[in-house]
Write a protein that holds these residues in place. Structure first.
Motif, PDB file in Angstrom:
ATOM      1  N   ALA A  89      13.486 -62.439  31.879  1.00  0.00           N
ATOM      2  CA  ALA A  89      14.526 -63.367  31.421  1.00  0.00           C
ATOM      3  C   ALA A  89      15.475 -62.675  30.434  1.00  0.00           C
ATOM      4  N   ARG A  90      14.938 -61.794  29.613  1.00  0.00           N
ATOM      5  CA  ARG A  90      15.818 -61.077  28.673  1.00  0.00           C
ATOM      6  C   ARG A  90      16.741 -60.104  29.407  1.00  0.00           C
ATOM      7  N   MET A  91      16.262 -59.559  30.516  1.00  0.00           N
ATOM      8  CA  MET A  91      17.168 -58.708  31.301  1.00  0.00           C
ATOM      9  C   MET A  91      18.312 -59.551  31.857  1.00  0.00           C
ATOM     10  N   VAL A  92      17.972 -60.740  32.318  1.00  0.00           N
ATOM     11  CA  VAL A  92      19.024 -61.643  32.815  1.00  0.00           C
ATOM     12  C   VAL A  92      20.022 -61.940  31.691  1.00  0.00           C
ATOM     13  N   ALA A  93      19.492 -62.213  30.486  1.00  0.00           N
ATOM     14  CA  ALA A  93      20.372 -62.538  29.358  1.00  0.00           C
ATOM     15  C   ALA A  93      21.262 -61.345  28.996  1.00  0.00           C
ATOM     16  N   ALA A  94      20.675 -60.144  28.994  1.00  0.00           N
ATOM     17  CA  ALA A  94      21.463 -58.952  28.644  1.00  0.00           C
ATOM     18  C   ALA A  94      22.538 -58.684  29.691  1.00  0.00           C
ATOM     19  N   GLY A  95      22.160 -58.822  30.952  1.00  0.00           N
ATOM     20  CA  GLY A  95      23.143 -58.609  32.023  1.00  0.00           C
ATOM     21  C   GLY A  95      24.261 -59.635  31.941  1.00  0.00           C
ATOM     22  N   THR A  96      23.884 -60.878  31.703  1.00  0.00           N
ATOM     23  CA  THR A  96      24.889 -61.943  31.580  1.00  0.00           C
ATOM     24  C   THR A  96      25.790 -61.673  30.381  1.00  0.00           C
ATOM     25  N   ALA A  97      25.192 -61.227  29.274  1.00  0.00           N
ATOM     26  CA  ALA A  97      25.984 -60.947  28.072  1.00  0.00           C
ATOM     27  C   ALA A  97      27.023 -59.858  28.357  1.00  0.00           C
ATOM     28  N   ALA A  98      26.616 -58.835  29.113  1.00  0.00           N
ATOM     29  CA  ALA A  98      27.556 -57.747  29.426  1.00  0.00           C
ATOM     30  C   ALA A  98      28.734 -58.273  30.245  1.00  0.00           C
ATOM     31  N   HIS A  99      28.432 -59.043  31.283  1.00  0.00           N
ATOM     32  CA  HIS A  99      29.514 -59.614  32.100  1.00  0.00           C
ATOM     33  C   HIS A  99      30.366 -60.577  31.282  1.00  0.00           C
ATOM     34  N   THR A 100      29.684 -61.317  30.406  1.00  0.00           N
ATOM     35  CA  THR A 100      30.383 -62.325  29.604  1.00  0.00           C
ATOM     36  C   THR A 100      31.372 -61.680  28.642  1.00  0.00           C
ATOM     37  N   ASP A 101      30.934 -60.635  27.973  1.00  0.00           N
ATOM     38  CA  ASP A 101      31.802 -59.985  26.998  1.00  0.00           C
ATOM     39  C   ASP A 101      32.974 -59.292  27.699  1.00  0.00           C
TER      40      ASP A 101
END
Ligand code: MSK
Length: 662
Positions: A89-101
């Motif tokens: 789940a943290r990998m999902v969050a980190a990946g999402t954060a990268a796309h989000t930023d």
């Protein structure tokens, strides 16, 4: 060639001709690359880390968990399933954060453009109006910049939104939206889902892997249908929606008599400004003065994909080639922004004249030069960078460019292009694609996306693609996977006759398209969501994405972004196969991700290391969908009468019946 967890693709096992050729040259022999670092490490990857059961979320550990061994749970009592799920789940969050930023920067650049504060302009007015309508913005009688400003501000608000549902979810098939509502995973705001995911994976919060994965799905959906989709659409409006164009790819695109400037990373704001500044009269005069014939801009990784898709600027290398691009000694400057930039690049150029120029305050590195890129001074910043590169040309020493290593590709397949290309100018639609799937000429659609790494053979994408094409599966590709397939020669229309089964070859020949369609960068996986949605809406292939004969893979995934992408596809109903996932050490969680989650979203993950078997799993998944739709049988030729055609144009479609024969 296969590899174990240690990663063991060595220099002499590289299959890519350009990389092999370059690394055999004297000037590249001293350059230390990832291949060398893998060998130097000489140790196996940690079994706990590979299996997802090493927990570092608090300072009581690190705890290495062995599933089923009572004494080997975490000090807090966390089980293997909880630990692996938290990690995933943290990998999902980190990946999402990268796309989000990334997306946030694009939206901010879009707003600045609408205000006239950048050298860019609103190019795709039709798409601007479409997006404005989705956001409920009045378009009648309004200036394009006025509409764009309101759209940009509404889009920016979606990042910080606390309640409600992200606007673009309503673009999904109705049935899909119901699934998300039922599961309680409709994203409320983009940032909120990342923050909540980080909170819930903190020590002592969410300890139920199913519940963790619900939030991981919500977070991933905030990426795919939120941040990434906003980024793709607003970038298209600002820089133009890609259309098919010819281009070239691989190390051979560098030019010995030009000032070579490579752009590496992800956000195209800087790269687009460099493209504009590369035509500046003053700079061109300076180029002459230093004895060069021109400025040769070339892309690396996904910034490369962005300007390749929209401008046809050549791509020098993908993620796995970033060190090779520099090892040529022919690059005056590598200009980087964010994501996928190896720290080693600054070391590769230590003995060379090449300058690594970081441009974003969020991404600096030791031994690089930093020139801050400001949107409000985009042209001036870009000019300053290019000026520096031009002046560096005279310092170039020995170089070697594998000039015979460049490949022709046709790129630029946005969802709009596919619509136009398949449906024709007067009847833009996915109808012909759906018909050809229904009549069996095309078995289904596969997405090959994501990165590259050093654990498995460097031709894995090619091997998978060959198997799929042979079985009449049309391929849509993004990211570095797309570049690998381009280098393998699969993005030429002629490749259809060489690699495809008879049905797909016939369709490609009729349309004049390659069998592998380059759809864009890693944020542009959102285009695939829209393409799948359009197939559903066109009719005849089920009511939501989970019923489509479609499947995805990111075999050589490296980045956490790929996990976020995989999860938003699964949560959107698309089956996804990776070569490996760090979940094998947790039995129940593993079983859930590879099967149980299907009950909630209609799709699940799968894992297969062998590329051919992986492709066959994808084909089996597609066949399963065809079977369920009742279109997996040979069909007699059916000639359409007018009534049938009217039905099709009204979007109802006729399951099991196509406009051709099989
Ligand atoms: S650049 S995320 S290595 S695709 Fe998008 Fe390539 Fe993967 Fe980076």
């Amino acid at each position: 060639m296969s590899a174990d967890r240690t990663g063991r693709v060595k220099r002499n096992e590289i299959t890519a001709p350009s990389t092999r050729d370059l690394l055999n040259q004297d000037l590249a022999k001293q350059v230390r690359t990832a291949y060398d670092r893998i060998e130097d490490r000489g140790m196996s990857a940690c079994l706990f880390g590979s299996g997802g059961t090493c927990c570092r979320h608090c300072n009581m550990g690190p705890c290495q968990i062995i599933d089923g061994v009572e004494s080997m749970v975490g000090i807090c009592g966390a089980t293997a399933d909880t630990v692996a799920a938290r990690h995933f789940a943290r990998m999902v969050a980190a990946g999402t954060a990268a796309h989000t930023d990334h997306a946030r920067e694009m939206v901010r650049g879009f707003i600045a453009t609408a205000k006239g504060e950048t050298p860019h302009e609103i190019k795709d007015v039709a798409k601007l109006h479409k997006m404005a309508t989705i956001f409920g913005i009045e378009i009648e009688g309004r200036d394009k910049n006025e509409i764009a400003l309101e759209l940009g501000e509404k889009a920016l608000a979606e990042f910080g939104q606390q309640d409600g549902v992200l606007t673009m979810l309503k673009r999904a098939p109705k049935k899909q939206q119901k699934v998300w509502k039922k599961q309680g995973v409709e994203p409320r705001g983009i940032d909120r889902e990342v923050v909540e995911m980080m909170h819930r994976t903190h020590m002592g919060v969410d300890q139920d892997y199913r519940n963790l994965m619900l939030q991981a799905s919500r977070c991933a959906l905030a990426d795919g249908w939120g941040a990434s989709m906003l980024s793709t659409e607003l970038t298209d409006i600002m820089f133009g929606t890609p259309v098919p164009r010819r281009a070239i790819i691989d190390l051979g695109v560098l030019k010995a008599d030009h000032v070579n400037v490579t752009v590496h990373g992800h956000e195209p704001l800087l790269a687009e400004s460099l493209c504009l500044a590369a035509e500046d009269e003053e700079l061109l005069a300076l180029v002459k003065k230093v004895g060069a014939k021109g400025i040769n801009l070339a892309g690396v990784c996904c910034t490369g994909n962005e300007i390749l898709m929209r401008r046809g600027i050549p791509v020098a290398g993908s993620f796995i080639q970033q060190e090779m691009v520099l090892a040529t000694g022919a690059v005056e400057a590598m200009v980087v922004d964010v994501q996928c930039v190896m720290q080693s690049v600054a070391q590769v150029v230590k003995e060379k004249h090449t300058e690594i120029i970081t441009t974003n305050y969020r991404a600096k590195m030791p031994d690089a030069i930093h020139i801050q890129f400001e949107e409000s001074e985009a042209y001036a910043s870009a000019k300053k960078i290019l000026e520096r590169a031009i002046l560096n040309f005279k310092k170039r020493g020995d170089c070697y460019i594998p000039t015979d290593k460049k490949f022709d590709i046709v790129v630029g397949f946005s969802h709009e292009t596919i619509n136009y290309m398949l449906g024709g100018r007067f009847r833009q639609s996915y109808r012909p694609l759906n018909d050809n799937i229904i009549n069996g000429r095309i078995k289904g659609v596969a997405a090959i996306v994501g990165c590259e790494h050093y654990k498995y053979a460097d031709d894995v994408h090619f091997q998978i693609a060959k198997e799929l094409l042979k079985n009449n599966v049309l391929i849509l590709a993004t990211g570095c996977a797309a570049q690998a397939l381009g280098r393998a020669g699969l993005m030429r229309p002629e490749a259809a006759a060489e690699y495809c089964g008879a049905g797909l070859a016939e369709v490609c020949a009729t349309v004049g398209m390659p069998p592998v369609l380059h759809v864009g960068s890693c944020v542009d996986n959102s285009r695939l969501l829209i393409a799948l949605t359009e197939m559903v809406k066109e009719g005849g292939l089920g009511e939501d994405i989970s019923e489509l004969p479609a499947c995805g893979t990111a075999p050589l995934w490296m980045s956490e972004k790929a996990v976020a992408i995989g999860q938003y596809f699964v949560a959107s109903g698309a089956h996804v196969v990776f070569q490996n996932l760090p979940i094998a050490g947790a039995k129940a969680f593993n079983k859930y991700l590879l099967g149980g989650i299907k009950e909630q979203f209609g799709a699940c993950w799968d894992v297969e290391e062998d590329p051919i078997k992986l492709a066959r799993k994808m084909i089996a998944a597609i066949d399963g969908k065809r079977e369920a739709l009742g279109i997996n049988k040979k069909q007699d030729r059916v000639l359409f009468d007018m009534e049938m055609r009217r039905d099709m144009q009204s979007g109802q479609g006729i399951p099991g019946v196509g406009c051709g024969q099989k």
